[in-house]
Design a protein around this motif. Structure first.
Motif, PDB file in Angstrom:
ATOM      1  N   ALA A   8      -0.848  72.572 -33.242  1.00 28.45           N
ATOM      2  CA  ALA A   8       0.160  71.298 -32.996  1.00 28.45           C
ATOM      3  C   ALA A   8      -0.147  70.837 -31.336  1.00 28.45           C
ATOM      4  CB  ALA A   8       1.955  71.243 -32.845  1.00 28.45           C
ATOM      5  N   LEU A   9      -0.554  71.484 -29.911  1.00 26.64           N
ATOM      6  CA  LEU A   9      -1.014  71.459 -28.828  1.00 26.64           C
ATOM      7  C   LEU A   9      -2.546  70.732 -29.744  1.00 26.64           C
ATOM      8  CD1 LEU A   9      -0.079  74.935 -27.307  1.00 26.64           C
ATOM      9  CD2 LEU A   9       1.000  72.826 -27.238  1.00 26.64           C
ATOM     10  N   PHE A  10      -3.058  71.394 -30.200  1.00 23.54           N
ATOM     11  CA  PHE A  10      -4.247  70.669 -29.919  1.00 23.54           C
ATOM     12  C   PHE A  10      -4.187  69.303 -30.095  1.00 23.54           C
ATOM     13  CE2 PHE A  10      -7.695  68.523 -32.498  1.00 23.54           C
ATOM     14  CZ  PHE A  10      -8.756  68.129 -31.634  1.00 23.54           C
ATOM     15  N   ASP A  11      -3.671  68.412 -31.421  1.00 23.54           N
ATOM     16  CA  ASP A  11      -2.655  67.392 -31.743  1.00 23.54           C
ATOM     17  C   ASP A  11      -2.208  66.491 -30.106  1.00 23.54           C
ATOM     18  OD1 ASP A  11      -3.572  67.809 -34.350  1.00 23.54           O
ATOM     19  OD2 ASP A  11      -1.085  68.773 -35.123  1.00 23.54           O
ATOM     20  N   LEU A  12      -1.313  66.933 -29.710  1.00 23.25           N
ATOM     21  CA  LEU A  12      -1.219  66.702 -28.184  1.00 23.25           C
ATOM     22  C   LEU A  12      -1.863  65.982 -27.278  1.00 23.25           C
ATOM     23  CD1 LEU A  12       2.166  68.766 -27.480  1.00 23.25           C
ATOM     24  CD2 LEU A  12       2.168  66.548 -28.158  1.00 23.25           C
ATOM     25  N   TRP A  13      -3.344  66.933 -27.730  1.00 21.52           N
ATOM     26  CA  TRP A  13      -4.524  66.698 -26.360  1.00 21.52           C
ATOM     27  C   TRP A  13      -5.181  65.695 -26.957  1.00 21.52           C
ATOM     28  CZ3 TRP A  13      -9.542  67.292 -27.978  1.00 21.52           C
ATOM     29  CH2 TRP A  13     -11.106  67.136 -27.173  1.00 21.52           C
ATOM     30  N   ASN A  14      -5.533  65.817 -28.717  1.00 21.27           N
ATOM     31  CA  ASN A  14      -6.404  64.715 -29.136  1.00 21.27           C
ATOM     32  C   ASN A  14      -5.648  63.376 -28.866  1.00 21.27           C
ATOM     33  OD1 ASN A  14      -8.081  64.020 -30.303  1.00 21.27           O
ATOM     34  ND2 ASN A  14      -6.917  63.786 -32.958  1.00 21.27           N
ATOM     35  N   LEU A  58     -14.206  59.568 -23.012  1.00 20.30           N
ATOM     36  CA  LEU A  58     -13.251  58.704 -23.101  1.00 20.30           C
ATOM     37  C   LEU A  58     -13.815  57.027 -23.296  1.00 20.30           C
ATOM     38  CD1 LEU A  58      -9.449  59.770 -21.417  1.00 20.30           C
ATOM     39  CD2 LEU A  58     -10.723  59.839 -24.002  1.00 20.30           C
ATOM     40  N   SER A  59     -14.946  56.543 -22.825  1.00 16.92           N
ATOM     41  CA  SER A  59     -15.168  55.385 -22.763  1.00 16.92           C
ATOM     42  C   SER A  59     -16.243  55.646 -24.458  1.00 16.92           C
ATOM     43  CB  SER A  59     -16.948  55.640 -21.874  1.00 16.92           C
ATOM     44  OG  SER A  59     -17.622  56.501 -21.905  1.00 16.92           O
ATOM     45  N   LYS A  60     -16.358  56.652 -25.165  1.00 16.64           N
ATOM     46  CA  LYS A  60     -16.514  56.580 -25.853  1.00 16.64           C
ATOM     47  C   LYS A  60     -15.750  56.032 -27.335  1.00 16.64           C
ATOM     48  CE  LYS A  60     -20.466  59.716 -25.150  1.00 16.64           C
ATOM     49  NZ  LYS A  60     -21.918  59.101 -24.957  1.00 16.64           N
ATOM     50  N   LYS A  61     -14.179  56.462 -27.495  1.00 10.35           N
ATOM     51  CA  LYS A  61     -13.157  56.397 -27.636  1.00 10.35           C
ATOM     52  C   LYS A  61     -13.491  57.899 -29.229  1.00 10.35           C
ATOM     53  CE  LYS A  61     -12.461  52.124 -26.200  1.00 10.35           C
ATOM     54  NZ  LYS A  61     -11.799  50.754 -26.366  1.00 10.35           N
ATOM     55  N   PRO A  62     -13.163  58.465 -28.450  1.00  7.53           N
ATOM     56  CA  PRO A  62     -13.467  59.448 -29.056  1.00  7.53           C
ATOM     57  C   PRO A  62     -11.884  60.146 -30.131  1.00  7.53           C
ATOM     58  CG  PRO A  62     -12.777  60.606 -27.207  1.00  7.53           C
ATOM     59  CD  PRO A  62     -13.096  58.870 -27.240  1.00  7.53           C
ATOM     60  N   VAL A  63     -12.457  60.434 -31.663  1.00 10.85           N
ATOM     61  CA  VAL A  63     -11.133  60.956 -32.038  1.00 10.85           C
ATOM     62  C   VAL A  63     -11.366  62.486 -32.691  1.00 10.85           C
ATOM     63  CG1 VAL A  63      -9.619  60.533 -33.833  1.00 10.85           C
ATOM     64  CG2 VAL A  63     -10.575  58.725 -32.581  1.00 10.85           C
ATOM     65  N   GLY A  64     -10.819  62.989 -31.955  1.00  9.40           N
ATOM     66  CA  GLY A  64     -11.022  64.966 -32.869  1.00  9.40           C
ATOM     67  C   GLY A  64     -10.421  65.151 -34.243  1.00  9.40           C
ATOM     68  N   LYS A  65     -10.483  66.034 -34.236  1.00 12.76           N
ATOM     69  CA  LYS A  65     -10.545  66.461 -35.357  1.00 12.76           C
ATOM     70  C   LYS A  65     -10.460  68.229 -36.068  1.00 12.76           C
ATOM     71  CE  LYS A  65     -11.827  65.822 -40.191  1.00 12.76           C
ATOM     72  NZ  LYS A  65     -11.957  65.329 -41.695  1.00 12.76           N
ATOM     73  N   ILE A  66     -10.205  69.112 -36.490  1.00 13.34           N
ATOM     74  CA  ILE A  66     -10.632  70.155 -36.078  1.00 13.34           C
ATOM     75  C   ILE A  66     -10.503  70.543 -37.662  1.00 13.34           C
ATOM     76  CG2 ILE A  66      -9.798  72.655 -36.141  1.00 13.34           C
ATOM     77  CD1 ILE A  66      -7.693  72.066 -33.924  1.00 13.34           C
ATOM     78  N   LEU A  67     -11.718  70.809 -38.094  1.00 15.55           N
ATOM     79  CA  LEU A  67     -12.576  71.936 -39.335  1.00 15.55           C
ATOM     80  C   LEU A  67     -12.025  72.600 -39.569  1.00 15.55           C
ATOM     81  CD1 LEU A  67     -15.813  69.572 -38.808  1.00 15.55           C
ATOM     82  CD2 LEU A  67     -13.924  68.937 -39.533  1.00 15.55           C
ATOM     83  N   GLU A  68     -12.231  73.930 -38.907  1.00 20.89           N
ATOM     84  CA  GLU A  68     -12.137  75.761 -38.999  1.00 20.89           C
ATOM     85  C   GLU A  68     -11.478  76.145 -38.156  1.00 20.89           C
ATOM     86  OE1 GLU A  68     -15.293  77.695 -39.522  1.00 20.89           O
ATOM     87  OE2 GLU A  68     -15.564  76.208 -40.384  1.00 20.89           O
ATOM     88  N   GLY A  69     -10.534  76.493 -37.928  1.00 25.72           N
ATOM     89  CA  GLY A  69     -10.111  77.431 -36.431  1.00 25.72           C
ATOM     90  C   GLY A  69      -8.924  78.795 -36.733  1.00 25.72           C
TER      91      GLY A  69
END
Length: 120
Positions: A8-14, A58-69
């Motif tokens: 969930a910490l990744f989600d906060l960062w995303n 951020l100018s690229k307006k990224p949305v991150g998603k973890i595929l595996e970890g």
């Protein structure tokens, strides 16, 4: 902290990325945090340098998603490492290897080390 809470910490960062505010993202990093970013060869090791990297990213307006970890939890630290993918506003995507090391600092879990590199 549990493994689910670490993820969930990744989600906060995303979520911080979705504000498009470099300072909001940089505030997710520990006081002595280090960012070894995907799209720059310059290590970032203080708030201003981390914030500066995210101006361009951020100018690229990224949305991150973890595929595996894989997540490991220690005493007042946690690690999450694997592969994530960013989708940008123009529809392009990039996969990268990542590692986040989190430390418990001033009552909050913060990113103490973040390494990201493009997939070969």
């Amino acid at each position: 902290i549990t493994k689910a809470e670490v993820r969930a910490l990744f989600d906060l960062w995303n979520d911080a990325l979705q504000t498009y505010d470099p300072a909001t993202v940089a505030k997710r990093y520990a006081k002595d945090g280090v960012l070894l970013p995907t799209l720059s060869d310059v290590p970032r090791n203080d708030f201003e340098a981390i914030k500066d990297y995210f101006v361009g990213f951020l100018s690229k307006k990224p949305v991150g998603k973890i595929l595996e970890g894989e997540i490991f939890v220690g005493n007042n630290w946690a690690q999450d490492a694997g592969i994530y993918e960013f989708t940008f506003e123009d529809g392009s995507k990039v996969k990268a290897r990542y590692s986040f090391v989190y430390a418990y600092e001033d009552g909050k879990w913060m990113i103490s080390h973040h390494h990201s590199s493009l997939m070969p």
